[in-house]
Design an enzyme around this catalytic site. Sequence first.
Site, PDB file in Angstrom:
ATOM      1  CE  LYS A  86      -3.627   2.415   2.533  1.00 32.67           C
ATOM      2  NZ  LYS A  86      -4.524   2.403   3.711  1.00 32.67           N
ATOM      3  NE  ARG A 125      -5.880   9.789   2.479  1.00 33.29           N
ATOM      4  CZ  ARG A 125      -4.589   9.974   2.267  1.00 33.29           C
ATOM      5  NH1 ARG A 125      -4.141  11.189   1.942  1.00 33.29           N
ATOM      6  NH2 ARG A 125      -3.731   8.966   2.360  1.00 33.29           N
ATOM      7  CE  LYS A 153      -6.261   2.045  -0.887  1.00 33.80           C
ATOM      8  NZ  LYS A 153      -6.860   2.215   0.447  1.00 33.80           N
TER       9      LYS A 153
END
Length: 322
Positions: free
Chosen positions: A191, A201, A244
């Site tokens: 990640k 977010r 990711k």
Amino acid sequence: MERLRRLRRTAAIRDLVRENHVRADDLIYPLFVAAGNDSVTPVESMPGVSQYTVDRLGEVIDRVVSAGVKAVLLFGIPDHKDEQGSGAWDEEGPVCRAIRAIKARAPGLVVIADVCLCEYTSHGHCGLVHDGSILNDATLPLLAKSAVAYARAGADIVAPSDMMDGRVAAIRAALDESGFVDVAVMSYSAKFASAYYGPFRDAAGSAPQFGDRRTYQMDPANGREALREVAADVAEGADFIIAKPALAYLDVLARTCDVCDLPVVAYNVSGEYAMVKAAAANGWIDERRVVLENLLAMKRAGARMIITYHALDAAEWIHEER
């Protein structure tokens, strides 16, 4: 002369020789679950994505099941935050309540619970903070506590996304000690500290209130380091590995699939989703073709599963093509 075009001559032949396929049951649909009641709140930066209170989840869960998508990934939006992120393990919080509601409505649906503190902390970081520094080891028991709460609510899989060192081992030990030996761990191993997370977010209300996450999420410049992260999580007992973001990191995804025997999951993240949506809204691209091509790229790189906000639309398009 070698005539490779012989294998492209008709649609039927192309189907016969196709090396990779995207199926509805390859896809995992992320869901944002909010505290409160009777609310579906669209996420402005992610057209087509909404925050749902638990009592309104039924409408989207029915669509997930109808589309043939087999799994959902839950993110919580609490009604309060504190320094410790205590809402993350609140058994009456939105994620635990959502797990119970989904299992009652669709028992066969695989429920994955994201494990992190960022949505629940007042400072927005993924771990405890002291004097501006994120505390790795002190955070591990809280992540483990959250994972056990989700398992107790009925989650099939827990997915630590915090990027604290040692969190897979801590979570695996806590699950086993609590009797949840069959609950799997899907670790966000590779990640990166990516600019592609902006819309997420916004959706989760999890932007850091100071600094950034580069001291614990990976440097986008590093590829080999990702393989070390993967190896560590495998050794600690992970059952799945997540890479990711996906599209800008297909090289990392492919290398992870080459070296890892566990199922590898690509996360087609919010920024990737939002860019496609914006270009399609302006008439610059064919959304359906671009989405399916992007998903094929992830499968071609080796992904067994794909977490994507396009999951429901993509599943319907796949069914139509068949």
